[in-house]
Write a protein that holds these residues in place. Structure first.
Motif, PDB file in Angstrom:
ATOM      1  N   TYR A 294       0.843  -1.205   0.000  1.00  0.00           N
ATOM      2  CA  TYR A 294       0.000   0.000   0.000  1.00  0.00           C
ATOM      3  C   TYR A 294       0.876   1.252   0.000  1.00  0.00           C
ATOM      4  O   TYR A 294       0.649   2.205  -0.741  1.00  0.00           O
ATOM      5  CB  TYR A 294      -0.930  -0.032   1.209  1.00  0.00           C
ATOM      6  N   TYR A 295       1.907   1.238   0.916  1.00  0.00           N
ATOM      7  CA  TYR A 295       2.811   2.389   0.965  1.00  0.00           C
ATOM      8  C   TYR A 295       3.552   2.584  -0.355  1.00  0.00           C
ATOM      9  O   TYR A 295       3.804   3.704  -0.787  1.00  0.00           O
ATOM     10  CB  TYR A 295       3.806   2.211   2.103  1.00  0.00           C
ATOM     11  N   LYS A 296       3.858   1.482  -0.958  1.00  0.00           N
ATOM     12  CA  LYS A 296       4.559   1.562  -2.240  1.00  0.00           C
ATOM     13  C   LYS A 296       3.692   2.248  -3.287  1.00  0.00           C
ATOM     14  O   LYS A 296       4.139   3.132  -4.043  1.00  0.00           O
ATOM     15  CB  LYS A 296       4.949   0.155  -2.704  1.00  0.00           C
ATOM     16  N   ILE A 297       2.419   1.851  -3.348  1.00  0.00           N
ATOM     17  CA  ILE A 297       1.502   2.433  -4.321  1.00  0.00           C
ATOM     18  C   ILE A 297       1.291   3.924  -4.018  1.00  0.00           C
ATOM     19  O   ILE A 297       1.277   4.794  -4.903  1.00  0.00           O
ATOM     20  CB  ILE A 297       0.159   1.686  -4.306  1.00  0.00           C
ATOM     21  N   HIS A 298       1.143   4.249  -2.679  1.00  0.00           N
ATOM     22  CA  HIS A 298       0.929   5.644  -2.273  1.00  0.00           C
ATOM     23  C   HIS A 298       2.131   6.514  -2.630  1.00  0.00           C
ATOM     24  O   HIS A 298       1.991   7.612  -3.177  1.00  0.00           O
ATOM     25  CB  HIS A 298       0.650   5.694  -0.769  1.00  0.00           C
ATOM     26  N   LEU A 299       3.332   5.998  -2.358  1.00  0.00           N
ATOM     27  CA  LEU A 299       4.543   6.745  -2.676  1.00  0.00           C
ATOM     28  C   LEU A 299       4.696   6.930  -4.181  1.00  0.00           C
ATOM     29  O   LEU A 299       5.145   7.970  -4.674  1.00  0.00           O
ATOM     30  CB  LEU A 299       5.775   6.036  -2.100  1.00  0.00           C
ATOM     31  N   SER A 300       4.335   5.895  -4.938  1.00  0.00           N
ATOM     32  CA  SER A 300       4.439   5.999  -6.383  1.00  0.00           C
ATOM     33  C   SER A 300       3.495   7.074  -6.921  1.00  0.00           C
ATOM     34  O   SER A 300       3.860   7.863  -7.798  1.00  0.00           O
ATOM     35  CB  SER A 300       4.129   4.634  -6.999  1.00  0.00           C
ATOM     36  N   SER A 301       2.269   7.124  -6.348  1.00  0.00           N
ATOM     37  CA  SER A 301       1.297   8.139  -6.784  1.00  0.00           C
ATOM     38  C   SER A 301       1.782   9.554  -6.410  1.00  0.00           C
ATOM     39  O   SER A 301       1.687  10.506  -7.199  1.00  0.00           O
ATOM     40  CB  SER A 301      -0.050   7.838  -6.158  1.00  0.00           C
ATOM     41  N   HIS A 302       2.336   9.657  -5.159  1.00  0.00           N
ATOM     42  CA  HIS A 302       2.842  10.945  -4.709  1.00  0.00           C
ATOM     43  C   HIS A 302       4.028  11.389  -5.573  1.00  0.00           C
ATOM     44  O   HIS A 302       4.154  12.564  -5.919  1.00  0.00           O
ATOM     45  CB  HIS A 302       3.253  10.839  -3.243  1.00  0.00           C
ATOM     46  N   PHE A 303       4.873  10.419  -5.955  1.00  0.00           N
ATOM     47  CA  PHE A 303       6.017  10.743  -6.799  1.00  0.00           C
ATOM     48  C   PHE A 303       5.555  11.237  -8.173  1.00  0.00           C
ATOM     49  O   PHE A 303       6.099  12.192  -8.719  1.00  0.00           O
ATOM     50  CB  PHE A 303       6.916   9.499  -6.938  1.00  0.00           C
ATOM     51  N   GLN A 304       4.546  10.599  -8.726  1.00  0.00           N
ATOM     52  CA  GLN A 304       4.030  11.022 -10.023  1.00  0.00           C
ATOM     53  C   GLN A 304       3.445  12.434  -9.942  1.00  0.00           C
ATOM     54  O   GLN A 304       3.650  13.283 -10.831  1.00  0.00           O
ATOM     55  CB  GLN A 304       2.958  10.019 -10.497  1.00  0.00           C
ATOM     56  N   HIS A 305       2.735  12.707  -8.835  1.00  0.00           N
ATOM     57  CA  HIS A 305       2.144  14.038  -8.669  1.00  0.00           C
ATOM     58  C   HIS A 305       3.229  15.101  -8.533  1.00  0.00           C
ATOM     59  O   HIS A 305       3.161  16.193  -9.130  1.00  0.00           O
ATOM     60  CB  HIS A 305       1.222  14.036  -7.443  1.00  0.00           C
ATOM     61  N   LYS A 307       6.238  14.964  -9.615  1.00  0.00           N
ATOM     62  CA  LYS A 307       6.919  15.109 -10.896  1.00  0.00           C
ATOM     63  C   LYS A 307       6.146  16.050 -11.827  1.00  0.00           C
ATOM     64  O   LYS A 307       6.713  16.891 -12.531  1.00  0.00           O
ATOM     65  CB  LYS A 307       7.097  13.732 -11.535  1.00  0.00           C
ATOM     66  N   LYS A 308       4.829  15.927 -11.810  1.00  0.00           N
ATOM     67  CA  LYS A 308       4.002  16.807 -12.646  1.00  0.00           C
ATOM     68  C   LYS A 308       4.137  18.264 -12.194  1.00  0.00           C
ATOM     69  O   LYS A 308       4.231  19.193 -13.007  1.00  0.00           O
ATOM     70  CB  LYS A 308       2.539  16.369 -12.597  1.00  0.00           C
ATOM     71  N   GLU A 309       4.148  18.470 -10.834  1.00  0.00           N
ATOM     72  CA  GLU A 309       4.278  19.827 -10.320  1.00  0.00           C
ATOM     73  C   GLU A 309       5.626  20.437 -10.710  1.00  0.00           C
ATOM     74  O   GLU A 309       5.730  21.604 -11.095  1.00  0.00           O
ATOM     75  CB  GLU A 309       4.131  19.833  -8.782  1.00  0.00           C
ATOM     76  N   ILE A 310       6.677  19.618 -10.621  1.00  0.00           N
ATOM     77  CA  ILE A 310       8.019  20.106 -11.001  1.00  0.00           C
ATOM     78  C   ILE A 310       8.060  20.456 -12.489  1.00  0.00           C
ATOM     79  O   ILE A 310       8.625  21.495 -12.892  1.00  0.00           O
ATOM     80  CB  ILE A 310       9.082  19.052 -10.632  1.00  0.00           C
ATOM     81  N   ASP A 311       7.466  19.609 -13.324  1.00  0.00           N
ATOM     82  CA  ASP A 311       7.429  19.888 -14.764  1.00  0.00           C
ATOM     83  C   ASP A 311       6.677  21.184 -15.046  1.00  0.00           C
ATOM     84  O   ASP A 311       7.095  22.008 -15.899  1.00  0.00           O
ATOM     85  CB  ASP A 311       6.775  18.719 -15.493  1.00  0.00           C
TER      86      ASP A 311
END
Length: 325
Positions: A294-305, A307-311
């Motif tokens: 679950y934490y893995k999926i949550h971290l992956s989603s947070h990382f994707q978000h 990344k979008k903000e940085i872009d």
């Protein structure tokens, strides 16, 4: 396990093939040899007729021209001395004088005959016909010799083929069949054996690595691999549960081992309780694994978000930089 006897279906098939091929070759060579002998005998008879025409007829013509009856009779007798000639018939031109020397056989199947005209040409004169000479030859002796050759060649080839086939069968048994039966016995004996001994064949050592050596090595390697797998499985089953769990590469394995050790120490005979403790511990492990997932999926989603903000921020900076220029 079935009894192995001195019986080789493969050897029997090999024997049949060898006998068949040898028989066909023997029949072919015999037919060629007999045909050659037959045509040689026919050519020899034709040469006899040619020799009579070239050497005997001129002398007979002169004897007839000079009316030498004694010389005529001698020459006809000399023709009869030729082995194949059985009858000589002389018919003079007048028709009232016929001389027959010899006897015609009752069976005329193997008879061949040739008639020669008798002529003479006197000096400064035309050719004069004196009569005709018929020579009959009997080829039965020729056919009898051919039959004798056929019987001798056939018997000799049959004897040679039988000897070669018998020797080949024994050699095939000694080199191949006996060792295949030994390998089959070895495999059948190892079904319930506790201690597996390597397979060896009772034969002289060979310089070259042959097919039987390859088969023996393959069987030994197979049984060695099977024996190692059995021994590993037995050794693993003999280890205590804690030792087996220590081999597992799980981060929270120590807590699980401590729980199991405490259960086994407090009550070693209570197998059911220890089993339940193991099941509960594994359920805890499964729950922790689910949490990690679950934490893995949550971290992956947070990382994707993120990344979008940085872009988006980089795009805005690039836009401002362009406006400033």
């Amino acid at each position: 396990m079935g009894k192995f006897k001195f019986y080789s279906p493969i050897g029997r098939k090999l024997l049949v093939v060898v006998i068949s091929v040898s028989t066909m070759i023997a029949v072919g060579t015999t037919a060629i040899q007999l045909s050659y002998d037959y045509f040689e005998d026919i050519q020899r008879v034709n040469k006899i007729f040619l020799q009579i025409e070239k050497s005997s007829l001129p002398n007979l013509n002169r004897s007839l021209w000079s009316f030498d009856e004694k010389q005529i009779d001698t020459q006809l007798q000399s023709l009869l001395q030729i082995p194949e000639v059985v009858l000589v018939e002389l018919i003079q031109q007048s028709g009232d004088t016929t001389q027959v020397i010899g006897q015609r056989p009752e069976s005329s199947r193997f008879l061949t005959e040739q008639t020669f005209p008798l002529t003479i040409t006197p000096w400064n004169s035309e050719q004069v016909e004196l009569g005709k000479l018929t020579v009959v030859a009997d080829l039965s002796e020729t056919y009898r010799r051919l039959w004798e050759k056929l019987i001798v060649i056939f018997l000799s080839n049959c004897t040679k083929t039988a000897i070669v086939a018998f020797v080949l069968l024994i050699v095939f048994w000694q080199l191949v069949t006996k060792h295949i039966i030994t390998i089959a016995r070895y495999i059948n004996e190892q079904e319930n054996a506790t201690l597996i001994e390597p397979l060896t064949l009772s034969r002289n050592p060979t310089k070259a690595y042959d097919e039987l050596d390859c088969l023996v090595d393959a069987v030994n390697n197979l049984y060695q691999l099977t024996s190692e797998k059995k021994s590993k499985s037995t050794t693993q089953n003999d280890f205590p549960l804690t030792t087996q769990l220590q081999s597992l590469d799980i981060p929270f394995n120590k807590a699980l081992i401590n729980n199991i050790d405490s259960d086994l120490t407090s009550n070693e005979k209570n197998v059911i309780s220890a089993t339940e403790s193991v099941e509960n511990s594994f359920k805890t492990i499964e729950q922790q694994l689910e949490n990690l997932n679950y934490y893995k999926i949550h971290l992956s989603s947070h990382f994707q978000h993120s990344k979008k903000e940085i872009d988006r921020l980089l795009n805005r900076i690039a836009h401002l930089k362009k406006n400033l220029e």
